[in-house]
Design a protein around this motif. Structure first.
Motif, PDB file in Angstrom:
ATOM      1  N   ASP A   1      -7.574  17.198  14.101  1.00  0.00           N
ATOM      2  CA  ASP A   1      -7.776  15.771  14.329  1.00  0.00           C
ATOM      3  C   ASP A   1      -8.633  15.113  13.250  1.00  0.00           C
ATOM      4  OD1 ASP A   1      -6.265  15.768  16.594  1.00  0.00           O
ATOM      5  OD2 ASP A   1      -7.945  15.907  17.984  1.00  0.00           O
TER       6      ASP A   1
ATOM      7  N   GLN B   1      -8.517  21.820  18.483  1.00  0.00           N
ATOM      8  CA  GLN B   1      -7.996  20.464  18.326  1.00  0.00           C
ATOM      9  C   GLN B   1      -8.732  19.659  17.267  1.00  0.00           C
ATOM     10  OE1 GLN B   1      -6.893  18.660  22.024  1.00  0.00           O
ATOM     11  NE2 GLN B   1      -7.470  16.612  21.323  1.00  0.00           N
TER      12      GLN B   1
ATOM     13  N   GLN C   1       0.442  19.040  23.911  1.00  0.00           N
ATOM     14  CA  GLN C   1      -0.483  20.016  23.324  1.00  0.00           C
ATOM     15  C   GLN C   1      -1.826  20.004  24.039  1.00  0.00           C
ATOM     16  OE1 GLN C   1      -3.294  18.833  20.993  1.00  0.00           O
ATOM     17  NE2 GLN C   1      -4.100  20.862  21.444  1.00  0.00           N
ATOM     18  N   VAL C   2      -2.361  18.820  24.274  1.00  0.00           N
ATOM     19  CA  VAL C   2      -3.663  18.707  24.927  1.00  0.00           C
ATOM     20  C   VAL C   2      -3.619  19.334  26.313  1.00  0.00           C
ATOM     21  CG1 VAL C   2      -5.340  17.083  25.887  1.00  0.00           C
ATOM     22  CG2 VAL C   2      -4.356  16.660  23.629  1.00  0.00           C
TER      23      VAL C   2
ATOM     24  N   LYS D   1       1.723  15.293  21.258  1.00  0.00           N
ATOM     25  CA  LYS D   1       0.269  15.499  21.245  1.00  0.00           C
ATOM     26  C   LYS D   1      -0.259  15.651  22.664  1.00  0.00           C
ATOM     27  CE  LYS D   1      -3.910  15.491  19.490  1.00  0.00           C
ATOM     28  NZ  LYS D   1      -4.414  16.590  18.638  1.00  0.00           N
TER      29      LYS D   1
ATOM     30  N   CYS E   1      -0.232  19.793  17.792  1.00  0.00           N
ATOM     31  CA  CYS E   1      -1.628  19.380  17.655  1.00  0.00           C
ATOM     32  C   CYS E   1      -1.793  18.366  16.531  1.00  0.00           C
ATOM     33  CB  CYS E   1      -2.510  20.600  17.407  1.00  0.00           C
ATOM     34  SG  CYS E   1      -4.271  20.308  17.657  1.00  0.00           S
TER      35      CYS E   1
ATOM     36  N   GLY F   1      -4.927  22.856  25.051  1.00  0.00           N
ATOM     37  CA  GLY F   1      -6.268  22.316  24.867  1.00  0.00           C
ATOM     38  C   GLY F   1      -7.320  23.090  25.647  1.00  0.00           C
TER      39      GLY F   1
END
Length: 211
Positions: free
Chosen positions: A10, A6, A188-189, A185, A130, A193
Motif C-alpha cells: 500500500d 498489506q 484480499q483484505v 482489493k 493486494c 488480511g
C-alpha cells in the motif's frame, strides 16, 4: 490461506518515476508477471508471451514486465521471437515487487484447470490482489471464490486468446478496471488480511495439537 503484508503493497510511490526507471512511456499498457518458469508452467507462461506479442504486433503500446528465473526454455526457438515488448528483470529483491505491481495495468496468472493448478494457491495471486490492480486468472484454484467480471477476469481456458481478450477488456474499459481493482482489493483484505490471523493460528494449533 496466508496473510499478506498489506502495508508493504500500500505504500505510495511515484508511478511516473518508476515507469521512467523501467523505460516505459506514460501511456504504455503494462502487464507484470512475477514468477519463475519451470517444467510445470512453461506452456502457460508461453501463452502469456504470445498474447503480449499479438497485442504488440497489432500496434498496442504494451510491455510485459517480468521477474523471476527461467529453468526451462519456453520459447522453443527464441530467434523467431520479437523480444521488444518483453522486459526481463530476472531475480529481483522482494522490495522491488511492490513497485513493479504498482505501475501495472493488468496482472495475469496464465493457465487452465488441471491437477497441478486446481489444488494449489499460486503465491503471486494474493500479492496481485493486494496491489489493487485488475487480475486475470484461470477458472481454477482461487477463481472458485471469485466473481467473474466483478472481482477479477476469470478465463475459461487461460490460453493466449483468453489473455488477449482480458488485455483488450481492461485497455478499453477504465470503469471495469476500477471495479476489479476495488473489489479484488476487498477480497484480499477479507481473505488474506490481518483478520485471517486467528484462522491461521487455529489451523496450525489444530494440526500440531500444541496450544
Amino acid at each position: 490461506w496466508p496473510i499478506i503484508p498489506q502495508n508493504f503493497f500500500d505504500k505510495k510511490v511515484d508511478k511516473n518515476k518508476l515507469r521512467e526507471k523501467y523505460g516505459l512511456s506514460k501511456n504504455c499498457f503494462v502487464i507484470s508477471y512475477t514468477g519463475n518458469v519451470h517444467s510445470s508452467n512453461r506452456y502457460e507462461v508461453r501463452s502469456l508471451y504470445l498474447a503480449v506479442t499479438i497485442a504488440y504486433r497489432e500496434g498496442m503500446d504494451i510491455r510485459l514486465l517480468r521477474t523471476g528465473e527461467d529453468y526451462v526454455d519456453f520459447y522453443e526457438d527464441k530467434s523467431r521471437w520479437d523480444l521488444s515488448p518483453f522486459l526481463e528483470l530476472g531475480f529481483v529483491d522482494y522490495s522491488e515487487v511492490a513497485d513493479i505491481l504498482a505501475i501495472s495495468n493488468l496482472l495475469v496468472q496464465p493457465g487452465n484447470s488441471s491437477v497441478f493448478n486446481d489444488y494449489r494457491l499460486p503465491s503471486k495471486l494474493p500479492e496481485f490482489f493486494c496491489a489493487a490492480k485488475p487480475v486475470a486468472l484461470p477458472d481454477s484454484n482461487l477463481a472458485k471464490y471469485l466473481r467473474n467480471g466483478e472481482d477479477a477476469i476469470i478465463m475459461s481456458k487461460g490460453n493466449a486468446l483468453d489473455i488477449l481478450n482480458a488485455i483488450v477488456k481492461i485497455r478499453h474499459n477504465p470503469q471495469l478496471s476500477k471495479k476489479l481493482s476495488k473489489n479484488g482489493k476487498e477480497f484480499q483484505v477479507k481473505n488474506f488480511g490481518k483478520s485471517n490471523q486467528i484462522k491461521l493460528y487455529d489451523f496450525y494449533t489444530n494440526i500440531t495439537g500444541n496450544k
